[in-house]
Design an enzyme around this catalytic site. Sequence first.
Site, PDB file in Angstrom:
ATOM      1  N   ASP A  23       0.729  -1.154   0.046  1.00 28.84           N
ATOM      2  CA  ASP A  23       0.027   0.043   0.138  1.00 28.84           C
ATOM      3  C   ASP A  23       0.981   1.191  -0.272  1.00 28.84           C
ATOM      4  OD1 ASP A  23      -2.930   0.810   0.620  1.00 28.84           O
ATOM      5  OD2 ASP A  23      -1.719   2.246   1.430  1.00 28.84           O
TER       6      ASP A  23
ATOM      7  N   GLU B 256      -4.159   2.485  -4.356  1.00 28.60           N
ATOM      8  CA  GLU B 256      -2.941   2.406  -4.365  1.00 28.60           C
ATOM      9  C   GLU B 256      -2.436   0.881  -3.850  1.00 28.60           C
ATOM     10  OE1 GLU B 256      -4.543   4.484  -0.825  1.00 28.60           O
ATOM     11  OE2 GLU B 256      -4.932   4.076  -2.932  1.00 28.60           O
TER      12      GLU B 256
END
Length: 509
Positions: free
Chosen positions: A352, A395
């Site tokens: 992440d 993301e």
Amino acid sequence: MRFRATATLVDILGIGHRYEEAFGRLSQLLDQLPQITNKRARFQGLGEAAQLLIAAGQYDLASSYAEQMLDNIPAGESACKSMYFKLHAEFRSGRMQVLDPAFQTGVDTCVKSGENLVANAIRADIASFDIQQGRSAHAIALLQTNYAYVLRDQYPSLTSQFDALQAQAYWDQGEITHARKFAVAAVDSAIKSEYTEPLSMAYELLFRIEKQQGNFRAALAYHEKYLAADKGYLNDVSAKTLAYQIVKQQVQANKVEVDALNKQNQILQLQRALDHKAVEASRLYIILLLTVLASIGLLLYRLKRSQLRFMGLARQDSLTGISNRKHFVDEAEQALRQAKRFTRCASLILIDLDHFKLVNDTHGHAVGDQVLKRAVVACQKHLHARDVFGRLGGEEFGILIPHCEPEQASDRAEQIRIAIASTPLSEDMHGVMISASFGVASTDSGNYEFLRLLADADHALYRAKRNGRNCVVSGSVTDGLVSPYPMESSEQTASDKVLSASARIEPVN
């Protein structure tokens, strides 16, 4: 009458998830449209076309049919539905930067004509756009003002959408109690046995709420429901898109086939005329025949190649070029079944990017897209041919590594973390730094279920963020192992260590 019956059948087939049949009937409907003079029948047919094409992601085409509806409103009808289809196509296309005043005009038109259900559908799009733009308070005010009317209409899909949007807006405002209340309401009001976007949103919010509250058992249960709902919803969206493309290719193939038959008929006629000519004329005929057949073969080859290309795109993330969420999950589950069969350990790494939203908010989505691409390139340099790599959304990325022990997975994750943190950026990205948090989970406990492995990795990722980001954490939901990797080398200055514990994707003053 037959045209209107076909339009109704298209709607019924779409509701019944028989998308290929629905698009096949729609193709027949649109072929008949130029001959239809009855305004009410044309209006109904155009409406069905716009609605089904929006569901298949063909927003520009849907918008063009909505424009035709606006130009051909029959007596006794209002512009309400036509405006909704056009505005909804514009919103779903994702190209809106600011809210078009036409949305409020559409609401006013529908209210004036007494079509409050459609008016609330437009309001839902307005509220969703407000949430995307960070105007959660404005969205809450709009949704709350009209919530009683939505409940009164008892239209499940719109009620669930209103509930899910309110839950998201309250979550963004930090009001956890209200967020939970409306997320549960979205689940309760959703259409049973169907996977929808509001249901997926609600389960995801409930998972995040329980995880934030430390209720990991409930969080895991909601996470599993979210994955099932999200996968079901994405499968349904993919089914619509695939059905549209299949019917489109079939129509084109039929057209090519008809053209080919016409050309063959012309060739036969030409052959009769050439039978009376000299050998040189016969040779010219053979050359012409071969040329036509080669053209037909080339057209069929191009059609087949475009079909194969579409199948590839259905598995690929459009921005980064790696596997999308659905394809990644399918490949990862297959790799885990193979590992279980041979009793070999496999590991999952969740990645992440730290503070990615800040990059988008500060530098814009164009720079954010470049950051995602650079991060993917950095990861790919450390992947092996058998590794499964995909974008899970936003993301967040995932890597499934077969035949990999926990220690090896942590080492690989650390290598990728360093690669991302040291990724060079272009001049137009000056002031942006990249780093990522990693969660690692393995099947060393003998559990080869993908959902369980994903929950363990997600929990480890959560602890990585709690530990200051830009680090690797391994383990499962039931333990508290922290990666031994330091956030920076021993030569780093004290001020640098403070920076490494804070935002890693942020502007440099």
